[in-house]
Design a protein around this motif. Structure first.
Motif, mmCIF file in Angstrom:
data_model
loop_
_atom_site.group_PDB
_atom_site.id
_atom_site.type_symbol
_atom_site.label_atom_id
_atom_site.label_comp_id
_atom_site.label_asym_id
_atom_site.label_seq_id
_atom_site.Cartn_x
_atom_site.Cartn_y
_atom_site.Cartn_z
ATOM 1 N N ASN A 13 0.821 -1.214 0.000
ATOM 2 C CA ASN A 13 0.000 0.000 0.000
ATOM 3 C C ASN A 13 0.857 1.267 0.000
ATOM 4 O OD1 ASN A 13 -2.478 -1.369 0.083
ATOM 5 N ND2 ASN A 13 -2.259 -1.665 2.292
ATOM 6 N N ASN A 14 2.095 1.154 0.418
ATOM 7 C CA ASN A 14 2.955 2.331 0.519
ATOM 8 C C ASN A 14 4.113 2.322 -0.478
ATOM 9 O OD1 ASN A 14 1.529 3.550 2.635
ATOM 10 N ND2 ASN A 14 2.521 2.183 4.105
ATOM 11 N N ILE A 15 3.980 1.551 -1.546
ATOM 12 C CA ILE A 15 5.043 1.465 -2.539
ATOM 13 C C ILE A 15 4.493 1.852 -3.901
ATOM 14 C CG2 ILE A 15 6.627 -0.102 -3.733
ATOM 15 C CD1 ILE A 15 6.884 -1.641 -1.142
ATOM 16 N N ASP A 16 5.196 2.761 -4.572
ATOM 17 C CA ASP A 16 4.799 3.159 -5.920
ATOM 18 C C ASP A 16 4.977 1.985 -6.868
ATOM 19 O OD1 ASP A 16 4.307 5.764 -5.124
ATOM 20 O OD2 ASP A 16 6.357 6.418 -5.572
ATOM 21 N N LEU A 17 4.040 1.839 -7.798
ATOM 22 C CA LEU A 17 4.128 0.783 -8.803
ATOM 23 C C LEU A 17 5.431 0.899 -9.585
ATOM 24 C CD1 LEU A 17 2.846 -1.601 -10.221
ATOM 25 C CD2 LEU A 17 1.688 0.004 -11.740
ATOM 26 N N GLU A 18 5.844 2.130 -9.867
ATOM 27 C CA GLU A 18 7.086 2.374 -10.598
ATOM 28 C C GLU A 18 8.287 1.750 -9.891
ATOM 29 O OE1 GLU A 18 9.428 6.382 -10.548
ATOM 30 O OE2 GLU A 18 7.919 6.465 -12.134
ATOM 31 N N MET A 19 8.274 1.807 -8.574
ATOM 32 C CA MET A 19 9.398 1.277 -7.814
ATOM 33 C C MET A 19 9.467 -0.246 -7.893
ATOM 34 S SD MET A 19 10.409 2.112 -3.955
ATOM 35 C CE MET A 19 10.948 0.682 -3.076
ATOM 36 N N MET A 20 8.344 -0.896 -8.099
ATOM 37 C CA MET A 20 8.337 -2.359 -8.155
ATOM 38 C C MET A 20 9.023 -2.884 -9.408
ATOM 39 S SD MET A 20 4.639 -3.266 -6.518
ATOM 40 C CE MET A 20 4.944 -5.017 -6.586
ATOM 41 N N LEU A 21 9.349 -1.991 -10.337
ATOM 42 C CA LEU A 21 9.979 -2.409 -11.580
ATOM 43 C C LEU A 21 11.412 -1.913 -11.682
ATOM 44 C CD1 LEU A 21 6.935 -1.549 -13.856
ATOM 45 C CD2 LEU A 21 7.529 -3.774 -12.905
ATOM 46 N N CYS A 22 12.091 -1.763 -10.569
ATOM 47 C CA CYS A 22 13.420 -1.164 -10.617
ATOM 48 C C CYS A 22 14.475 -2.056 -9.963
ATOM 49 C CB CYS A 22 13.405 0.207 -9.958
ATOM 50 S SG CYS A 22 13.341 0.128 -8.166
ATOM 51 N N LYS A 23 15.721 -1.630 -10.133
ATOM 52 C CA LYS A 23 16.853 -2.360 -9.575
ATOM 53 C C LYS A 23 16.791 -2.445 -8.054
ATOM 54 C CE LYS A 23 20.298 -1.149 -13.088
ATOM 55 N NZ LYS A 23 21.582 -0.435 -13.266
ATOM 56 N N GLY A 24 16.244 -1.412 -7.412
ATOM 57 C CA GLY A 24 16.171 -1.412 -5.954
ATOM 58 C C GLY A 24 15.400 -2.606 -5.417
ATOM 59 N N ILE A 25 14.287 -2.917 -6.050
ATOM 60 C CA ILE A 25 13.483 -4.071 -5.625
ATOM 61 C C ILE A 25 14.222 -5.367 -5.938
ATOM 62 C CG2 ILE A 25 11.303 -5.302 -5.931
ATOM 63 C CD1 ILE A 25 11.178 -2.566 -4.412
ATOM 64 N N GLU A 26 14.938 -5.399 -7.062
ATOM 65 C CA GLU A 26 15.711 -6.597 -7.390
ATOM 66 C C GLU A 26 16.800 -6.833 -6.335
ATOM 67 O OE1 GLU A 26 17.091 -5.845 -11.361
ATOM 68 O OE2 GLU A 26 15.112 -6.143 -12.229
ATOM 69 N N ILE A 27 17.424 -5.753 -5.881
ATOM 70 C CA ILE A 27 18.452 -5.873 -4.839
ATOM 71 C C ILE A 27 17.828 -6.356 -3.539
ATOM 72 C CG2 ILE A 27 20.008 -4.522 -3.355
ATOM 73 C CD1 ILE A 27 20.568 -2.807 -5.931
ATOM 74 N N GLU A 28 16.725 -5.743 -3.143
ATOM 75 C CA GLU A 28 16.059 -6.162 -1.902
ATOM 76 C C GLU A 28 15.561 -7.602 -2.001
ATOM 77 O OE1 GLU A 28 13.179 -3.214 -0.790
ATOM 78 O OE2 GLU A 28 14.669 -1.638 -0.979
ATOM 79 N N SER A 29 15.055 -7.987 -3.177
ATOM 80 C CA SER A 29 14.624 -9.375 -3.374
ATOM 81 C C SER A 29 15.796 -10.327 -3.207
ATOM 82 C CB SER A 29 14.007 -9.554 -4.770
ATOM 83 O OG SER A 29 12.786 -8.873 -4.873
ATOM 84 N N TRP A 30 16.942 -9.967 -3.791
ATOM 85 C CA TRP A 30 18.119 -10.826 -3.660
ATOM 86 C C TRP A 30 18.522 -10.952 -2.200
ATOM 87 C CZ3 TRP A 30 22.951 -10.945 -1.665
ATOM 88 C CH2 TRP A 30 23.750 -12.024 -2.054
ATOM 89 N N LEU A 31 18.532 -9.838 -1.478
ATOM 90 C CA LEU A 31 18.906 -9.884 -0.059
ATOM 91 C C LEU A 31 17.956 -10.773 0.739
ATOM 92 C CD1 LEU A 31 19.874 -6.164 0.533
ATOM 93 C CD2 LEU A 31 21.392 -8.129 0.785
ATOM 94 N N LEU A 32 16.659 -10.637 0.506
ATOM 95 C CA LEU A 32 15.679 -11.456 1.235
ATOM 96 C C LEU A 32 15.834 -12.941 0.924
ATOM 97 C CD1 LEU A 32 12.517 -9.213 1.058
ATOM 98 C CD2 LEU A 32 13.626 -10.023 3.132
ATOM 99 N N ASP A 33 16.148 -13.253 -0.325
ATOM 100 C CA ASP A 33 16.269 -14.658 -0.732
ATOM 101 C C ASP A 33 17.620 -15.280 -0.386
ATOM 102 O OD1 ASP A 33 13.731 -14.504 -1.753
ATOM 103 O OD2 ASP A 33 14.349 -14.368 -3.851
ATOM 104 N N ASN A 34 18.670 -14.456 -0.255
ATOM 105 C CA ASN A 34 20.022 -15.000 -0.139
ATOM 106 C C ASN A 34 20.817 -14.569 1.082
ATOM 107 O OD1 ASN A 34 20.340 -16.372 -2.899
ATOM 108 N ND2 ASN A 34 19.506 -14.362 -3.375
ATOM 109 N N ALA A 35 20.432 -13.494 1.709
ATOM 110 C CA ALA A 35 21.206 -12.998 2.849
ATOM 111 C C ALA A 35 20.237 -12.469 3.895
ATOM 112 C CB ALA A 35 22.182 -11.913 2.395
ATOM 113 N N SER A 36 20.178 -11.178 4.025
ATOM 114 C CA SER A 36 19.310 -10.521 4.986
ATOM 115 C C SER A 36 19.266 -9.048 4.612
ATOM 116 C CB SER A 36 19.870 -10.675 6.398
ATOM 117 O OG SER A 36 19.296 -9.729 7.264
ATOM 118 N N THR A 37 18.154 -8.401 4.872
ATOM 119 C CA THR A 37 18.096 -6.961 4.614
ATOM 120 C C THR A 37 18.965 -6.215 5.612
ATOM 121 O OG1 THR A 37 16.088 -6.782 5.933
ATOM 122 C CG2 THR A 37 15.817 -6.969 3.538
ATOM 123 N N GLU A 38 19.464 -6.920 6.620
ATOM 124 C CA GLU A 38 20.380 -6.302 7.582
ATOM 125 C C GLU A 38 21.842 -6.530 7.210
ATOM 126 O OE1 GLU A 38 19.438 -7.363 11.576
ATOM 127 O OE2 GLU A 38 17.406 -6.614 11.422
#
Length: 194
Positions: free
Chosen positions: A102-127
């Motif tokens: 609800n608090n994320i722009d649709l535009e942001m869901m199609l960018c490198k930032g989300i790909e980076i965060e997705s990689w961190l969640l799947d492989n490491a940690s957002t911390e």
């Protein structure tokens, strides 16, 4: 804890200045793997890797060559650091399940930032400690990390650029250490300053 460098190629390792130099000298601009990288940029990447001992994750459009081809290029061109992964080309299920959509722009869901965060969640940690080295603005849901993104090289030379990157990595490490010692999530960078 493992550290990561999310690395773009075009505008970072593949510089217009170096490509223009090659053309002006009548030399080839690349090989079967793609354009040649600026030796000075590669040297500075080596200094960053040597200083931080961070692993490299590619977040460049070059990732479409595939991890195997990029690792072959890394070895053939004797590039510094250990290339361990490429970011996904889509958002991961883990990111979608944990994001406040609800608090994320649709535009942001199609960018490198989300790909980076997705990689961190799947492989490491957002911390996990990380830095993004890119020549473009990378919006992330972890907005407090924006000031730790190295974008364009406004420095007068590569030594200044290296200094900028090391100062940002150092600021991140100090903030994370402060949070850890105060039993706060290390990824909450702004809280370390409060």
């Amino acid at each position: 804890m493992d550290k990561y460098i999310f690395l773009d190629f075009d505008g970072v390792l593949n510089t217009g200045l170096y490509q223009n130099l090659l053309v002006s000298q009548g030399k080839p601009r690349g090989d079967e793997m793609g354009v040649f990288f600026d030796p000075e940029a590669v040297k500075q990447l080596g200094r960053i890797v040597d200083t931080t001992h961070a692993y490299i994750v590619i977040e460049s459009s070059w990732k479409y060559l595939g991890l195997k081809a990029l690792r072959e290029m890394w070895a053939t061109r004797q590039l510094p650091g250990r290339l361990i992964a490429i970011t996904p080309s889509t958002t991961s299920d883990n990111w979608l399940l944990t994001a406040d959509l609800n608090n994320i722009d649709l535009e942001m869901m199609l960018c490198k930032g989300i790909e980076i965060e997705s990689w961190l969640l799947d492989n490491a940690s957002t911390e996990a400690p990380y830095i993004i080295v890119d020549d473009e603005y990378i919006p992330t849901a972890i907005a407090q990390l924006y000031e730790l993104v190295v974008m364009r090289n406004y420095a007068k030379n590569w030594l200044w650029f290296f200094t900028i990157i090391i100062s940002k990595v150092s600021a991140l490490a100090v903030s994370q250490h402060f949070n850890k010692n105060n039993n706060r999530p290390i990824g909450w960078i702004k809280y370390a300053l409060a």
